[in-house]
Design an enzyme around this catalytic site. Structure first.
Site, PDB file in Angstrom:
ATOM      1  N   LYS A  35      10.948  65.813  23.142  1.00  0.00           N
ATOM      2  CA  LYS A  35      10.591  64.534  23.949  1.00  0.00           C
ATOM      3  C   LYS A  35      11.904  64.256  24.881  1.00  0.00           C
ATOM      4  CE  LYS A  35      11.744  61.486  20.303  1.00  0.00           C
ATOM      5  NZ  LYS A  35      11.128  60.842  18.972  1.00  0.00           N
ATOM      6  N   TYR A 244      39.294  49.113  36.636  1.00  0.00           N
ATOM      7  CA  TYR A 244      38.546  47.968  37.082  1.00  0.00           C
ATOM      8  C   TYR A 244      39.080  46.750  35.829  1.00  0.00           C
ATOM      9  CZ  TYR A 244      35.280  49.697  40.441  1.00  0.00           C
ATOM     10  OH  TYR A 244      34.524  50.340  41.271  1.00  0.00           O
TER      11      TYR A 244
HETATM   12  C1  LIG Z   1      11.550  61.387  17.798  1.00  0.00           C
HETATM   13  C2  LIG Z   1      10.507  61.365  16.827  1.00  0.00           C
HETATM   14  C3  LIG Z   1      10.754  62.509  16.029  1.00  0.00           C
HETATM   15  C4  LIG Z   1      11.768  63.317  15.677  1.00  0.00           C
HETATM   16  O1  LIG Z   1      12.804  62.448  15.054  1.00  0.00           O
HETATM   17  P1  LIG Z   1      14.292  63.090  14.790  1.00  0.00           P
HETATM   18  O2  LIG Z   1      14.883  61.978  14.067  1.00  0.00           O
HETATM   19  O3  LIG Z   1      14.980  63.225  16.143  1.00  0.00           O
HETATM   20  O4  LIG Z   1      14.190  64.426  14.063  1.00  0.00           O
HETATM   21  C5  LIG Z   1       9.726  62.964  14.918  1.00  0.00           C
HETATM   22  N1  LIG Z   1       8.229  62.233  15.081  1.00  0.00           N
HETATM   23  C6  LIG Z   1       8.210  61.063  15.797  1.00  0.00           C
HETATM   24  C7  LIG Z   1       6.970  60.242  15.922  1.00  0.00           C
HETATM   25  C8  LIG Z   1       9.362  60.726  16.621  1.00  0.00           C
HETATM   26  O5  LIG Z   1       9.137  59.659  17.531  1.00  0.00           O
END
Ligand SMILES: *Cc1c(COP(=O)(O)O)cnc(C)c1O
Length: 351
Positions: A35, A244
């Protein structure tokens, strides 16, 4: 303008995935979470490298992300969508052969009416109160859902980065109570759950951050290396300020390098005055505020003028930088901007 160079080691990514896979029994399938554009590293490149290494199932957050992964992988591998079957997603789910993780009775009804006979999974809420059906809702719809033949049933742990947190066991017990005896493949563990051992593995694991080299997978090989070119070097007299709001004042004769990269590139402003860049292993503190496109770095102690300084690499992991900025590795990775020249090593592919 010379931009930073982001090296992504797909060989290290694949080794991390294999190392996580080796933590569970051979009968357990290790999927891959890609993702957020493969945690900021490029979902097409990441997914292709993992598919070549044998990953057969991928998870994304939304159908649009699934489209990019399907385009990269072609037909065959299963692409599962955590947000489920949202209104308006039906055509994409159908045409790209995505598998929605249905989160509610509403989504279940939508899916069975719009795409009868097409694959789906079920997401259960075992205590995180984020996505998925709670026990009462699941009790009411389980028979219909199971009758339609789900590909898998999953839930997600809220506290898996803290193995001793009592909520892990509670969620495990709830997941078992909701799914024991159903004869459908089950998935509970992301990276943290894999590391908690076989009770949490079930049939399919879903690692994300560990593959990309981040905590809680302590043994991960680093996947990203980011170096920022030095645009200019200047010498300051005591009392002169940098950047800044003039938050940094030279206390003695000081040499400042201005590097290309800033918060628009994901080098978040919270690193101001706290983070370091590195030159051949020597830490060089960030001087003053991180700006949109530039960072000022104190290189007074270096014996030669650097052409570039490293912000991610062997001297500073994603988690080291995250700690300095008061955040977590996930945020650093997924913030990495689009302006870098990206280079993929390890499989001969280029972006
Ligand atoms: C992001 C996510 C994962 C992966 O999690 P990590 O901690 O990055 O290994 C797995 N399952 C779900 C539902 C997630 O949202």
């Amino acid at each position: 303008m010379a931009t930073g160079k982001l090296h992504i080691d797909l060989g290290a990514l694949v080794r991390n995935w294999q190392a996580l896979d080796a933590q569970s029994a051979d009968s357990v399938e290790t999927a891959a979470v890609v993702k957020a554009d493969g945690y900021g590293l490029g979902a097409p490149q990441v997914a292709r490298a993992l598919a070549r290494a044998g990953a057969r199932r991928f998870f994304v957050a939304a159908a649009e992300e699934g489209a990019a992964v399907r385009q990269a992988l072609g037909p065959g591998p299963q692409i599962c969508v955590f947000s489920g079957h949202m209104a308006g997603d039906t055509d994409m789910i159908h045409d790209l052969d995505l598998v929605p993780m249905l989160n509610s009775l509403e989504q279940l009804t939508r899916h069975l009416e719009a795409l009868p006979g097409r694959p789906f999974g079920i997401q259960l809420d075992t205590g995180m109160n984020r996505l998925g059906m709670e026990p009462a809702e699941w009790g009411a719809v389980a028979e219909i859902a199971l009758g339609a033949g789900p590909e898998l049933i999953m839930s997600h742990l809220a506290c898996a980065d803290e193995p001793d947190h009592p909520q892990n066991q509670q969620q495990l017990d709830t997941f078992r109570a909701m799914t024991d005896g159903l004869n459908v493949p089950r998935s509970l563990a992301a990276t943290g759950g894999i590391l908690m051992g076989p009770d949490y593995h079930f049939d399919i694991t879903r690692p994300g951050v560990g593959m990309y080299g981040g905590a809680p997978f302590e043994d991960a090989s680093p996947v990203v290396n980011l170096s920022l070119p030095v645009i200019q070097i200047r010498e300051l007299e005591p009392g002169e300020t940098v950047g800044y709001s003039a938050t940094y004042t030279a206390q003695e004769p000081t040499v400042i390098a201005t590097v290309s990269g800033g918060y628009a590139d994901g080098l978040i402003r919270a690193m101001s005055g706290r983070g370091h860049l590195f030159f051949e292993g020597a830490p060089c503190p960030i001087a003053g505020r991180v700006s949109m496109d530039l960072i000022s770095v104190d290189i007074t102690h270096l014996s030669s003028a650097p052409k570039a300084l490293e912000i991610l690499g062997p001297d500073q992991t994603v988690d080291d930088l995250a700690n300095a900025a008061g955040t977590i590795g996930y945020e650093i990775l997924t913030s990495l901007g689009a302006r870098y020249a990206r280079q993929y090593n390890g499989t001969g592919q280029h972006a």
